[in-house]
Design a protein around this motif. Structure first.
Motif, PDB file in Angstrom:
ATOM      1  N   ALA A  96       0.814  -1.220   0.000  1.00 49.00           N
ATOM      2  CA  ALA A  96       0.000   0.000   0.000  1.00 49.00           C
ATOM      3  C   ALA A  96       0.849   1.272   0.000  1.00 49.00           C
ATOM      4  CB  ALA A  96      -0.933   0.000   1.212  1.00 49.00           C
ATOM      5  N   GLN A  97       2.121   1.182   0.341  1.00 48.76           N
ATOM      6  CA  GLN A  97       2.996   2.352   0.350  1.00 48.76           C
ATOM      7  C   GLN A  97       3.681   2.592  -0.994  1.00 48.76           C
ATOM      8  OE1 GLN A  97       5.850   1.787   3.466  1.00 48.76           O
ATOM      9  NE2 GLN A  97       4.366   2.092   5.108  1.00 48.76           N
ATOM     10  N   THR A  98       3.656   1.610  -1.873  1.00 49.09           N
ATOM     11  CA  THR A  98       4.435   1.685  -3.110  1.00 49.09           C
ATOM     12  C   THR A  98       3.996   2.829  -4.022  1.00 49.09           C
ATOM     13  OG1 THR A  98       4.785  -0.699  -3.004  1.00 49.09           O
ATOM     14  CG2 THR A  98       5.205   0.371  -5.119  1.00 49.09           C
ATOM     15  N   VAL A  99       2.727   2.895  -4.372  1.00 46.68           N
ATOM     16  CA  VAL A  99       2.257   3.928  -5.298  1.00 46.68           C
ATOM     17  C   VAL A  99       2.394   5.327  -4.710  1.00 46.68           C
ATOM     18  CG1 VAL A  99       0.255   4.781  -6.581  1.00 46.68           C
ATOM     19  CG2 VAL A  99       0.790   2.347  -6.589  1.00 46.68           C
ATOM     20  N   PRO A 100       2.025   5.552  -3.438  1.00 48.79           N
ATOM     21  CA  PRO A 100       2.262   6.892  -2.893  1.00 48.79           C
ATOM     22  C   PRO A 100       3.735   7.299  -2.909  1.00 48.79           C
ATOM     23  CG  PRO A 100       0.714   5.721  -1.509  1.00 48.79           C
ATOM     24  CD  PRO A 100       1.222   4.736  -2.519  1.00 48.79           C
ATOM     25  N   LYS A 101       4.626   6.355  -2.658  1.00 49.77           N
ATOM     26  CA  LYS A 101       6.059   6.684  -2.694  1.00 49.77           C
ATOM     27  C   LYS A 101       6.515   7.005  -4.115  1.00 49.77           C
ATOM     28  CE  LYS A 101       7.544   4.186   1.420  1.00 49.77           C
ATOM     29  NZ  LYS A 101       8.315   3.048   1.922  1.00 49.77           N
ATOM     30  N   ILE A 102       5.988   6.303  -5.094  1.00 49.47           N
ATOM     31  CA  ILE A 102       6.338   6.585  -6.497  1.00 49.47           C
ATOM     32  C   ILE A 102       5.850   7.977  -6.881  1.00 49.47           C
ATOM     33  CG2 ILE A 102       5.840   5.951  -8.902  1.00 49.47           C
ATOM     34  CD1 ILE A 102       5.861   3.001  -7.960  1.00 49.47           C
ATOM     35  N   TRP A 103       4.583   8.292  -6.536  1.00 52.55           N
ATOM     36  CA  TRP A 103       4.037   9.616  -6.854  1.00 52.55           C
ATOM     37  C   TRP A 103       4.846  10.715  -6.155  1.00 52.55           C
ATOM     38  CZ3 TRP A 103       1.123  10.674 -10.764  1.00 52.55           C
ATOM     39  CH2 TRP A 103       0.222   9.740 -11.249  1.00 52.55           C
ATOM     40  N   GLY A 104       5.169  10.512  -4.899  1.00 55.13           N
ATOM     41  CA  GLY A 104       5.947  11.498  -4.160  1.00 55.13           C
ATOM     42  C   GLY A 104       7.336  11.683  -4.740  1.00 55.13           C
ATOM     43  N   GLY A 105       7.958  10.574  -5.136  1.00 55.60           N
ATOM     44  CA  GLY A 105       9.280  10.652  -5.759  1.00 55.60           C
ATOM     45  C   GLY A 105       9.238  11.379  -7.096  1.00 55.60           C
ATOM     46  N   CYS A 106       8.215  11.114  -7.892  1.00 48.26           N
ATOM     47  CA  CYS A 106       8.067  11.807  -9.179  1.00 48.26           C
ATOM     48  C   CYS A 106       7.841  13.306  -8.978  1.00 48.26           C
ATOM     49  CB  CYS A 106       6.915  11.207  -9.979  1.00 48.26           C
ATOM     50  SG  CYS A 106       7.241   9.561 -10.615  1.00 48.26           S
ATOM     51  N   LEU A 107       7.002  13.650  -8.015  1.00 51.38           N
ATOM     52  CA  LEU A 107       6.758  15.065  -7.740  1.00 51.38           C
ATOM     53  C   LEU A 107       8.025  15.754  -7.257  1.00 51.38           C
ATOM     54  CD1 LEU A 107       4.832  17.461  -7.549  1.00 51.38           C
ATOM     55  CD2 LEU A 107       4.188  16.672  -5.271  1.00 51.38           C
ATOM     56  N   LEU A 108       8.796  15.076  -6.410  1.00 51.12           N
ATOM     57  CA  LEU A 108      10.054  15.649  -5.929  1.00 51.12           C
ATOM     58  C   LEU A 108      11.039  15.835  -7.081  1.00 51.12           C
ATOM     59  CD1 LEU A 108      11.748  16.633  -3.561  1.00 51.12           C
ATOM     60  CD2 LEU A 108      12.495  14.267  -3.211  1.00 51.12           C
ATOM     61  N   ALA A 109      11.141  14.845  -7.962  1.00 53.15           N
ATOM     62  CA  ALA A 109      12.048  14.957  -9.105  1.00 53.15           C
ATOM     63  C   ALA A 109      11.647  16.114 -10.016  1.00 53.15           C
ATOM     64  CB  ALA A 109      12.072  13.640  -9.884  1.00 53.15           C
ATOM     65  N   LEU A 110      10.364  16.231 -10.312  1.00 55.52           N
ATOM     66  CA  LEU A 110       9.909  17.328 -11.164  1.00 55.52           C
ATOM     67  C   LEU A 110      10.123  18.686 -10.502  1.00 55.52           C
ATOM     68  CD1 LEU A 110       6.632  15.773 -12.583  1.00 55.52           C
ATOM     69  CD2 LEU A 110       8.763  16.199 -13.817  1.00 55.52           C
ATOM     70  N   SER A 111       9.930  18.746  -9.198  1.00 60.80           N
ATOM     71  CA  SER A 111      10.159  19.998  -8.472  1.00 60.80           C
ATOM     72  C   SER A 111      11.628  20.392  -8.522  1.00 60.80           C
ATOM     73  CB  SER A 111       9.704  19.859  -7.022  1.00 60.80           C
ATOM     74  OG  SER A 111       8.333  19.588  -6.962  1.00 60.80           O
ATOM     75  N   LEU A 112      12.503  19.418  -8.362  1.00 61.85           N
ATOM     76  CA  LEU A 112      13.943  19.704  -8.428  1.00 61.85           C
ATOM     77  C   LEU A 112      14.357  20.156  -9.828  1.00 61.85           C
ATOM     78  CD1 LEU A 112      15.351  16.831  -6.190  1.00 61.85           C
ATOM     79  CD2 LEU A 112      15.075  19.254  -5.604  1.00 61.85           C
ATOM     80  N   VAL A 113      13.739  19.567 -10.857  1.00 59.20           N
ATOM     81  CA  VAL A 113      14.013  20.005 -12.230  1.00 59.20           C
ATOM     82  C   VAL A 113      13.604  21.463 -12.415  1.00 59.20           C
ATOM     83  CG1 VAL A 113      13.300  19.692 -14.636  1.00 59.20           C
ATOM     84  CG2 VAL A 113      13.942  17.717 -13.273  1.00 59.20           C
ATOM     85  N   LEU A 114      12.447  21.829 -11.892  1.00 62.11           N
ATOM     86  CA  LEU A 114      12.000  23.225 -11.983  1.00 62.11           C
ATOM     87  C   LEU A 114      12.962  24.174 -11.264  1.00 62.11           C
ATOM     88  CD1 LEU A 114       8.131  23.114 -11.486  1.00 62.11           C
ATOM     89  CD2 LEU A 114       9.371  23.908 -13.484  1.00 62.11           C
ATOM     90  N   ILE A 115      13.409  23.778 -10.081  1.00 64.18           N
ATOM     91  CA  ILE A 115      14.339  24.626  -9.324  1.00 64.18           C
ATOM     92  C   ILE A 115      15.644  24.803 -10.080  1.00 64.18           C
ATOM     93  CG2 ILE A 115      15.739  24.749  -7.218  1.00 64.18           C
ATOM     94  CD1 ILE A 115      13.379  23.357  -5.762  1.00 64.18           C
ATOM     95  N   VAL A 116      16.209  23.712 -10.574  1.00 62.30           N
ATOM     96  CA  VAL A 116      17.478  23.785 -11.305  1.00 62.30           C
ATOM     97  C   VAL A 116      17.321  24.612 -12.570  1.00 62.30           C
ATOM     98  CG1 VAL A 116      19.150  22.399 -12.603  1.00 62.30           C
ATOM     99  CG2 VAL A 116      18.400  21.655 -10.341  1.00 62.30           C
ATOM    100  N   ARG A 117      16.227  24.410 -13.296  1.00 63.91           N
ATOM    101  CA  ARG A 117      15.987  25.173 -14.522  1.00 63.91           C
ATOM    102  C   ARG A 117      15.873  26.669 -14.234  1.00 63.91           C
ATOM    103  NH1 ARG A 117      10.796  24.087 -18.249  1.00 63.91           N
ATOM    104  NH2 ARG A 117       9.856  25.550 -16.801  1.00 63.91           N
TER     105      ARG A 117
END
Length: 163
Positions: free
Chosen positions: A38-59
């Motif tokens: 039950a933790q797998t999908v929320p962790k994937i979504w959270g990881g994707c959101l964190l990665a996209l947020s970091l891309v925005l910050i770096v850009r």
């Protein structure tokens, strides 16, 4: 690029909170040993959101460096003020998630929907009429969703103080 920086920071903060909360999701039965639970999908979504947020910050930082813009704290605070909807939405989401268990789904959903409608309504359109409509929608949808999820989909939602 200022907006990318603000959105990236807000997204990173929210995804960090989301990832921490994802680890508190209860895992039932033998699913915990299968690797996917039950933790797998929320962790994937959270990881994707964190990665996209970091891309925005770096850009945004690279664009600011390229334009030789040096932003001080005052400019960053001014950008946050101009993006009040984004900041307020993230604050409301965090409060919604934090208060869900102790207060309960119905009451937190009513408060969240009401406040979110109020935040997203343009400042010049704020009135008692809009507040009344928002309150009616908040009550209707919160109770309807609770009924649908608990009675038809058999999903347990926290009753909170309305037990």
């Amino acid at each position: 690029m200022k907006s990318d920086l603000m959105t990236g920071i807000a997204g990173a903060v929210f995804s960090g909170f989301y990832l921490v909360q994802a680890t508190t999701v209860k895992v039932f039965g033998g699913a915990a040993t299968a690797g996917v639970n039950a933790q797998t999908v929320p962790k994937i979504w959270g990881g994707c959101l964190l990665a996209l947020s970091l891309v925005l910050i770096v850009r945004a930082l690279l664009a600011m460096r390229k334009e030789k813009e040096t932003k001080g704290l005052r400019e960053i605070l001014e950008a946050i003020r101009h993006r009040r909807e984004v900041v307020c939405t993230f604050v409301l989401l965090i409060l919604y998630a934090a208060l869900m268990r102790p207060v309960g789904f119905i009451l937190t959903s009513i408060a969240y929907i009401l406040l979110q409608i109020w935040v997203l309504t343009p400042l010049e359109k704020h009135s008692r009429r809009v507040l009344g409509i928002a309150a009616g929608l908040a009550v209707f949808f919160s109770i309807s969703l609770y009924f649908v999820f608990t009675k038809y989909l058999m999903v347990m939602l926290p009753p909170g103080i309305l037990k």
